[in-house]
Design an enzyme around this catalytic site. Sequence first.
Site, mmCIF file in Angstrom:
data_model
loop_
_atom_site.group_PDB
_atom_site.id
_atom_site.type_symbol
_atom_site.label_atom_id
_atom_site.label_comp_id
_atom_site.label_asym_id
_atom_site.label_seq_id
_atom_site.Cartn_x
_atom_site.Cartn_y
_atom_site.Cartn_z
ATOM 1 N N ARG A 187 -11.906 -3.196 1.078
ATOM 2 C CA ARG A 187 -12.876 -2.205 1.570
ATOM 3 C C ARG A 187 -13.995 -2.071 0.549
ATOM 4 N NH1 ARG A 187 -8.559 2.345 3.056
ATOM 5 N NH2 ARG A 187 -7.662 1.301 4.878
ATOM 6 N N ARG A 237 -7.874 -11.187 7.939
ATOM 7 C CA ARG A 237 -9.203 -10.679 7.582
ATOM 8 C C ARG A 237 -9.286 -10.444 6.085
ATOM 9 N NH1 ARG A 237 -8.684 -5.899 9.653
ATOM 10 N NH2 ARG A 237 -6.793 -6.359 10.774
ATOM 11 N N GLU A 243 12.733 -0.980 -4.323
ATOM 12 C CA GLU A 243 12.950 -1.822 -3.143
ATOM 13 C C GLU A 243 12.928 -3.298 -3.522
ATOM 14 O OE1 GLU A 243 10.693 -0.706 0.369
ATOM 15 O OE2 GLU A 243 10.439 -2.808 0.894
ATOM 16 N N ARG A 256 8.532 -2.651 -4.862
ATOM 17 C CA ARG A 256 7.852 -1.356 -4.953
ATOM 18 C C ARG A 256 8.859 -0.262 -5.279
ATOM 19 N NH1 ARG A 256 6.289 0.319 1.317
ATOM 20 N NH2 ARG A 256 8.325 -0.103 2.206
ATOM 21 N N ARG A 291 13.604 -11.456 6.824
ATOM 22 C CA ARG A 291 13.808 -10.969 5.464
ATOM 23 C C ARG A 291 14.514 -9.634 5.572
ATOM 24 N NH1 ARG A 291 13.828 -13.953 1.102
ATOM 25 N NH2 ARG A 291 12.762 -12.474 -0.270
ATOM 26 N N ASP A 308 5.163 -1.331 14.489
ATOM 27 C CA ASP A 308 5.149 0.025 13.963
ATOM 28 C C ASP A 308 5.730 0.969 15.007
ATOM 29 O OD1 ASP A 308 4.249 -0.075 11.363
ATOM 30 O OD2 ASP A 308 2.135 -0.040 11.910
ATOM 31 N N TYR A 329 7.293 -7.773 14.287
ATOM 32 C CA TYR A 329 7.161 -6.571 13.476
ATOM 33 C C TYR A 329 6.383 -5.563 14.307
ATOM 34 C CZ TYR A 329 6.154 -2.932 10.372
ATOM 35 O OH TYR A 329 6.104 -1.660 9.855
#
Length: 385
Positions: free
Chosen positions: A177, A173, A301, A280, A249, A351, A349
Amino acid sequence: MYNILIVGAGFSGAVIARELAQSNKYNILVVDERNHIAGNCYTQRDNETGVMEHVYGPHIFNTNNQNVWNYINRYGEFMPYTNKVKAVTKSGIFSLPINLLTINQLFKKSLNPQEAEAFILSLGDKSIIEPKNFEEQALKLVGRLIYETFFKDYTIKQWGCDPKELPASILKRLPIRFNYDDNYYNSKYQGIPKAGYTQIISNLLDHPNINVKLNTKYNSDWNKNYNHIFYSGPVDAYFNFSKGKLGYRSIYFERNIFDGIDFQGNAVINYCSNDVSFTRIHEHKHFAPWEEHAKSLYLKEFSKETGFGDIPFYPKNLAYDKHLLLKYKKLVHMEEKVSFVGRLATYRYMDMHQVIEEALIIAHNFVDYKKNEQCGNFRSLSINI
Ligand SMILES: Cc1cc2nc3c(=O)[nH]c(=O)nc-3n(C[C@H](O)[C@H](O)[C@H](O)COP(=O)(O)OP(=O)(O)OC[C@H]3O[C@@H](n4cnc5c(N)ncnc54)[C@H](O)[C@@H]3O)c2cc1C
């Protein structure tokens, strides 16, 4: 009492162990090859700073599922936390996810939501009808400047390949925002456990019917001693990589102590350009704004290919992996009394809230199944792969 073996003391293993234990029908042994429980959600206090460290990378609990939220709150106190990410780019520092402030600052404009939406639409590359890869998809949706400022180099660093080699589906998508909301997640419930994730997993595993053995690598010879096995390790490792190795990864961190109160002023800052090789920096005291510490701990990281002995973090899911997965899926369905659960065994993946939701369903179905059938093998619904 049935004997149950659970491989992995992450959220998947711990939730299943707890739910089975409470039915008082099972003796449960949970094994983990690491020297600690909690899998990748493991947190511990850093000795030098006293900061609660998210050892395998920052974890922010977020969900729209009220059942999961109520469930997890039974095992630990959550503090309100809103994740707000910043991005360092070649054009300056911006707010993520890309929102109205980001657009107005990047293009030096003062657009309102409607104007911004029309403006972004005008930036998209109209010559691309059917995007063939990630780069084309990004160019079609947001145009070249946004793509090159925020996505191109970051994607190369994170995935170790040209965005032209990645599927268009990664960017489903419009990642923008058209208001000033910079809350990283859209979820209804969001928080961080006051005493860390390890404490929650420890509370889940604290039951007389559960034994935990750490530093213990699973061996399939043990299957004969158990009525059922719930396995949350990598699916290819279970079958000794007989069909090949699934692509992941991995990430690694450079740990630093800052001898002052605040190193970067925010929990997570992404580095979007290739000037630096890390992706990051996370400064962990900001994940617990209710605490005070004189020093600070921050981690750079880095992303890399998964080599021998590295922890697999993010499934790559390239065409080759999908092909391998089909082969493993056939083997999985031939396993009579093993359920493959969680992020590694299903090669997705996931959460934390997804892992917990699925673990609850799997555990309850297992208990119900055993109520009706005294023997026979539970065919898990866990095989979403
Ligand atoms: C960097 C990073 C950041 C993340 N941030 C978030 C976030 O902000 N919010 C969120 O909701 N989720 C986040 N996640 C996802 C979260 O980490 C996972 O949802 C969760 O850890 C999955 O739990 P699990 O039990 O399935 O797997 P794991 O936590 O990986 O647990 C599996 C366990 O099995 C053990 N094991 C594997 N093989 C064997 C074997 N052969 N023998 C014995 N033990 C074995 C492992 O040692 C491990 O402890 C993040 C993930 C990463 C990598």
